[in-house]
Design a protein around this motif. Structure first.
Motif, mmCIF file in Angstrom:
data_model
loop_
_atom_site.group_PDB
_atom_site.id
_atom_site.type_symbol
_atom_site.label_atom_id
_atom_site.label_comp_id
_atom_site.label_asym_id
_atom_site.label_seq_id
_atom_site.Cartn_x
_atom_site.Cartn_y
_atom_site.Cartn_z
ATOM 1 N N GLN A 1 0.827 -1.201 0.000
ATOM 2 C CA GLN A 1 0.000 0.000 0.000
ATOM 3 C C GLN A 1 0.869 1.263 0.000
ATOM 4 N N ARG A 2 1.934 1.269 0.790
ATOM 5 C CA ARG A 2 2.782 2.459 0.896
ATOM 6 C C ARG A 2 3.521 2.751 -0.415
ATOM 7 N N TYR A 3 3.951 1.704 -1.114
ATOM 8 C CA TYR A 3 4.791 1.899 -2.301
ATOM 9 C C TYR A 3 4.086 1.504 -3.608
ATOM 10 N N GLN A 4 2.762 1.506 -3.601
ATOM 11 C CA GLN A 4 2.032 1.027 -4.771
ATOM 12 C C GLN A 4 2.347 1.833 -6.035
ATOM 13 N N GLU A 5 2.653 3.110 -5.878
ATOM 14 C CA GLU A 5 2.942 3.944 -7.048
ATOM 15 C C GLU A 5 4.343 3.703 -7.615
ATOM 16 N N GLN A 6 5.253 3.219 -6.773
ATOM 17 C CA GLN A 6 6.636 3.018 -7.214
ATOM 18 C C GLN A 6 6.937 1.590 -7.649
ATOM 19 N N LEU A 7 6.041 0.641 -7.336
ATOM 20 C CA LEU A 7 6.271 -0.753 -7.708
ATOM 21 C C LEU A 7 6.143 -0.928 -9.225
ATOM 22 N N SER A 8 6.939 -1.815 -9.779
ATOM 23 C CA SER A 8 6.756 -2.169 -11.187
ATOM 24 C C SER A 8 5.417 -2.872 -11.348
ATOM 25 N N GLU A 9 4.890 -2.886 -12.552
ATOM 26 C CA GLU A 9 3.602 -3.523 -12.797
ATOM 27 C C GLU A 9 3.644 -4.996 -12.417
ATOM 28 N N ALA A 10 4.734 -5.673 -12.761
ATOM 29 C CA ALA A 10 4.852 -7.110 -12.472
ATOM 30 C C ALA A 10 4.826 -7.371 -10.968
ATOM 31 N N LEU A 11 5.535 -6.519 -10.198
ATOM 32 C CA LEU A 11 5.584 -6.723 -8.753
ATOM 33 C C LEU A 11 4.267 -6.336 -8.093
ATOM 34 N N ARG A 12 3.616 -5.298 -8.598
ATOM 35 C CA ARG A 12 2.321 -4.911 -8.041
ATOM 36 C C ARG A 12 1.303 -6.042 -8.218
ATOM 37 N N VAL A 13 1.289 -6.642 -9.391
ATOM 38 C CA VAL A 13 0.376 -7.762 -9.652
ATOM 39 C C VAL A 13 0.727 -8.954 -8.756
ATOM 40 N N ALA A 14 2.029 -9.207 -8.587
ATOM 41 C CA ALA A 14 2.453 -10.331 -7.759
ATOM 42 C C ALA A 14 2.030 -10.126 -6.312
ATOM 43 N N PHE A 15 2.167 -8.904 -5.798
ATOM 44 C CA PHE A 15 1.732 -8.624 -4.432
ATOM 45 C C PHE A 15 0.215 -8.783 -4.310
ATOM 46 N N ASP A 16 -0.535 -8.264 -5.262
ATOM 47 C CA ASP A 16 -1.995 -8.399 -5.221
ATOM 48 C C ASP A 16 -2.401 -9.871 -5.165
ATOM 49 N N ASN A 17 -1.738 -10.660 -5.980
ATOM 50 C CA ASN A 17 -2.026 -12.088 -6.044
ATOM 51 C C ASN A 17 -1.701 -12.769 -4.717
ATOM 52 N N THR A 18 -0.517 -12.474 -4.192
ATOM 53 C CA THR A 18 -0.056 -13.075 -2.937
ATOM 54 C C THR A 18 -0.967 -12.711 -1.776
ATOM 55 N N LEU A 19 -1.326 -11.447 -1.685
ATOM 56 C CA LEU A 19 -2.158 -11.001 -0.569
ATOM 57 C C LEU A 19 -3.552 -11.611 -0.630
ATOM 58 N N ARG A 20 -4.059 -11.813 -1.831
ATOM 59 C CA ARG A 20 -5.364 -12.462 -1.957
ATOM 60 C C ARG A 20 -5.296 -13.894 -1.461
ATOM 61 N N HIS A 21 -4.200 -14.586 -1.766
ATOM 62 C CA HIS A 21 -4.044 -15.966 -1.277
ATOM 63 C C HIS A 21 -3.927 -15.989 0.251
ATOM 64 N N ILE A 22 -3.247 -14.996 0.823
ATOM 65 C CA ILE A 22 -3.168 -14.935 2.289
ATOM 66 C C ILE A 22 -4.563 -14.764 2.881
ATOM 67 N N TYR A 23 -5.317 -13.847 2.318
ATOM 68 C CA TYR A 23 -6.684 -13.602 2.805
ATOM 69 C C TYR A 23 -7.540 -14.861 2.674
ATOM 70 N N ASP A 24 -7.473 -15.517 1.519
ATOM 71 C CA ASP A 24 -8.293 -16.705 1.281
ATOM 72 C C ASP A 24 -7.837 -17.899 2.120
ATOM 73 N N SER A 25 -6.595 -17.887 2.592
ATOM 74 C CA SER A 25 -6.087 -19.019 3.380
ATOM 75 C C SER A 25 -6.738 -19.113 4.755
ATOM 76 N N ASN A 26 -7.243 -17.978 5.264
ATOM 77 C CA ASN A 26 -7.927 -17.936 6.570
ATOM 78 C C ASN A 26 -7.033 -18.367 7.732
ATOM 79 N N PHE A 27 -5.720 -18.202 7.616
ATOM 80 C CA PHE A 27 -4.821 -18.656 8.683
ATOM 81 C C PHE A 27 -5.103 -17.955 10.012
ATOM 82 N N TYR A 28 -5.670 -16.762 9.938
ATOM 83 C CA TYR A 28 -5.879 -15.909 11.112
ATOM 84 C C TYR A 28 -7.219 -16.169 11.799
#
Length: 548
Positions: A120-147
């Motif tokens: 969230q803090r660096y969303q404007e400076q991230l490359s497109e590939a890394l921004r997409v990768a973070f979005d993907n990763t964070l969605r998997h964390i959310y869907d994992s329900n580990f918390y």
């Protein structure tokens, strides 16, 4: 005095430079030992690469590319199979290879919420590939329900789950999850303020509480939840300030790692908050101190930074916890005597806690007052203690704490190691048959040892061993002002004076000692007899010990 932001920038600059100079391994990572270090170091390197106000010696474009490369490798090894039992998780270490390493539940607990903060803090400076990768990763964390776990022990794992519920609930507009996180936060705050923290002085756990809730506080937009997070952080920093002395963590610990004892080196959050000691070059747990900050209330900072010239006694009740079983009406009792120059005390009761890492008693000195280690203590080693480790104490100890005196007796069975170990800071020391007498920083310290001892002077500490199945250590400390009142000229004079005051050792492992304040302390430490602990004939009274 520098500001919080200036101190954070200093940390970012130092760690970013280290990350820039660190060679990339053939597998694309910076570290194999702990996957989280790759995330932390890449975060600092990226931050320095995009912020021209951060001091940085290197090519910023090259630094940014390097950080993004590490991030992409890191995000790639998350388990992203919804059918997997480790869905959403990472390996903890990366051996034999990052792809083959077994997944572990620990990395995502703290790293998951921090990833939301970073993305969230660096969303404007991230490359497109890394921004997409973070979005993907964070969605998997959310869907994992580990918390999605209930509160049972009110410990550091659940603190991180609670923060994650709030962080991921807000990110994915999950009102039910936010409500669950808010309720968990309220219950946790109510529990610790009413009963205290079972993980007393539990390093590095305490910093995980601070990081998790600070991360949530910096991200959450709901004003009611943010206010409750502020109350939690106010409590945590009040607790830290109570047991703080110039970068040192004073008093007993439920858990310690080698970087916590005998020298405080997990100090970055203290440095950001207080800044009253020099930032060390060795930083074993970088985590997110350079990014996360919550300024403690003025009174809390006053408590930490301005110790009164009049010593204070801190007497606490702490709820006992063994494994996951918590006993609300069963308490341990901790004692700390705090001066401007040293603090000493410990835990009256022995308990075998997680990994058998309870640190029972010690004397702590401010970091900038010493060279090398800043804690002094003795203990009988447990059978399971690794060679060279100064942790993992056995149960064969009795203690007595009173102001500037600590008494410890050791009755060691035949099937246990027949010696005690000790660690002392470097300083000016005088050896005598009865013990050691020295100056450490602005304090004088007398260490009486019942049995013959051997002291070895190492690069950053003195290591002491003493053999004997019946043994004892009595320690008395004196600050500079009291030394002047007693007309003590130097360490040699102090040693001569204190040699005449040595303890008396009697039957049943009974120790009697009259302190410099002319109080008589008695400790009978024979476990086969009735244990007696008295000060001027009076039995220790725990009724004055409070939750806070």
């Amino acid at each position: 005095m520098t500001t919080i932001q200036q101190r954070q920038d200093e940390i970012i600059a130092n760690i970013a430079q280290a990350a820039y100079n660190q060679p990339v391994l053939s597998n694309g990572f910076l570290f194999e030992g702990d996957v989280r270090d790759n995330f932390y170091y890449a975060s600092y390197l990226f931050a320095a690469s995009v912020d021209p106000t951060i001091t940085f010696e290197g090519d910023r474009n090259e630094a940014k590319d390097k950080a993004e490369g590490v991030f992409l490798h890191l995000l790639e090894i998350q388990d992203q199979d919804p059918a997997s039992s480790t869905y959403g998780h990472w390996p903890l270490n990366l051996r034999p290879t990052p792809q083959e390493a077994s997944k572990n539940t620990l990395p995502v607990e703290l790293m998951g919420s921090l990833m939301v903060y970073f993305a969230q803090r660096y969303q404007e400076q991230l490359s497109e590939a890394l921004r997409v990768a973070f979005d993907n990763t964070l969605r998997h964390i959310y869907d994992s329900n580990f918390y999605r776990k209930p509160l049972t022990s009110y410990g550091h794992h659940e603190a991180k789950y609670t923060a994650a519920k709030l962080v991921f609930g807000q990110r994915y507009e999950d009102a039910a999850l936010i409500r669950d996180g808010y309720e968990s936060l309220q219950l946790t705050l109510k529990r610790v303020t009413a009963n205290g923290m079972t993980e007393y002085g539990g390093l590095p756990w305490f910093w995980h509480w601070v990081q998790a809730f600070t991360c949530a506080w910096q991200l959450i937009q709901d004003t009611d939840i943010r206010s409750e997070l502020s109350r939690m952080l106010d409590y945590l920093w009040s607790e830290r300030a109570t047991f703080y002395l110039g970068g040192a963590w004073i008093g007993p610990h439920a858990r310690i790692w080698p970087h916590d004892m005998p020298k405080d080196t997990n100090v970055l959050h203290d440095y950001v908050q207080y800044g009253d000691f020099k930032l060390p070059t060795h930083m074993p747990r970088t985590e997110y101190a350079g990014f996360l900050a919550y300024e403690a209330p003025a009174q809390t900072i006053q408590t930490a930074l301005h110790r009164s010239s009049v010593p204070v006694e801190i007497k606490r009740q702490i709820p006992k916890q063994i494994g996951q079983a918590q006993h609300e009406n069963d308490h341990l009792h901790s004692y700390v005597y705090v001066t401007e120059s040293f603090a000493m005390g410990g835990m009256w009761e022995r308990i075998r806690e997680f990994d058998n890492e309870q640190h029972r008693w010690d004397i702590a000195f401010p970091l900038d007052h010493v060279q090398g280690v800043n804690h002094a203590y003795f203990f009988h080693p447990d059978l399971e203690q690794p060679e060279g480790d100064l942790r993992h104490q056995s149960e064969y100890t009795e203690v007595l704490f009173h102001k500037q005196v600590i008494m410890a007796s050791y009755s060691i069975p035949e099937d246990q190691p027949g010696y005690i170990k000790g660690c002392l800071p470097l300083g000016e020391w005088v050896e005598s048959p009865s013990g050691l007498f020295g100056r450490v920083g602005n304090a004088l310290i007398a260490v009486y040892i019942q049995q013959p001892y051997h002291r070895e002077v190492l690069e950053d500490r003195c290591f002491v061993t003493s053999r004997g199945r019946t043994n004892a250590v009595v320690v008395e400390c004196l600050d500079q002002s009291n030394a002047e009142l007693l007309s003590i000229r130097d360490v040699q004079h102090f040693a001569e004076m204190m040699t005449d005051k040595q303890p008396t050792y009697g039957e049943n492992n009974t120790i009697t000692y009259t302190s410099l304040s002319n109080q008589t302390l008695l400790l009978s430490g024979d476990p086969t007899k009735e244990i007696s602990k008295r000060i001027d004939g009076e039995v220790i009274d725990f009724n004055s010990y409070t939750i806070a």
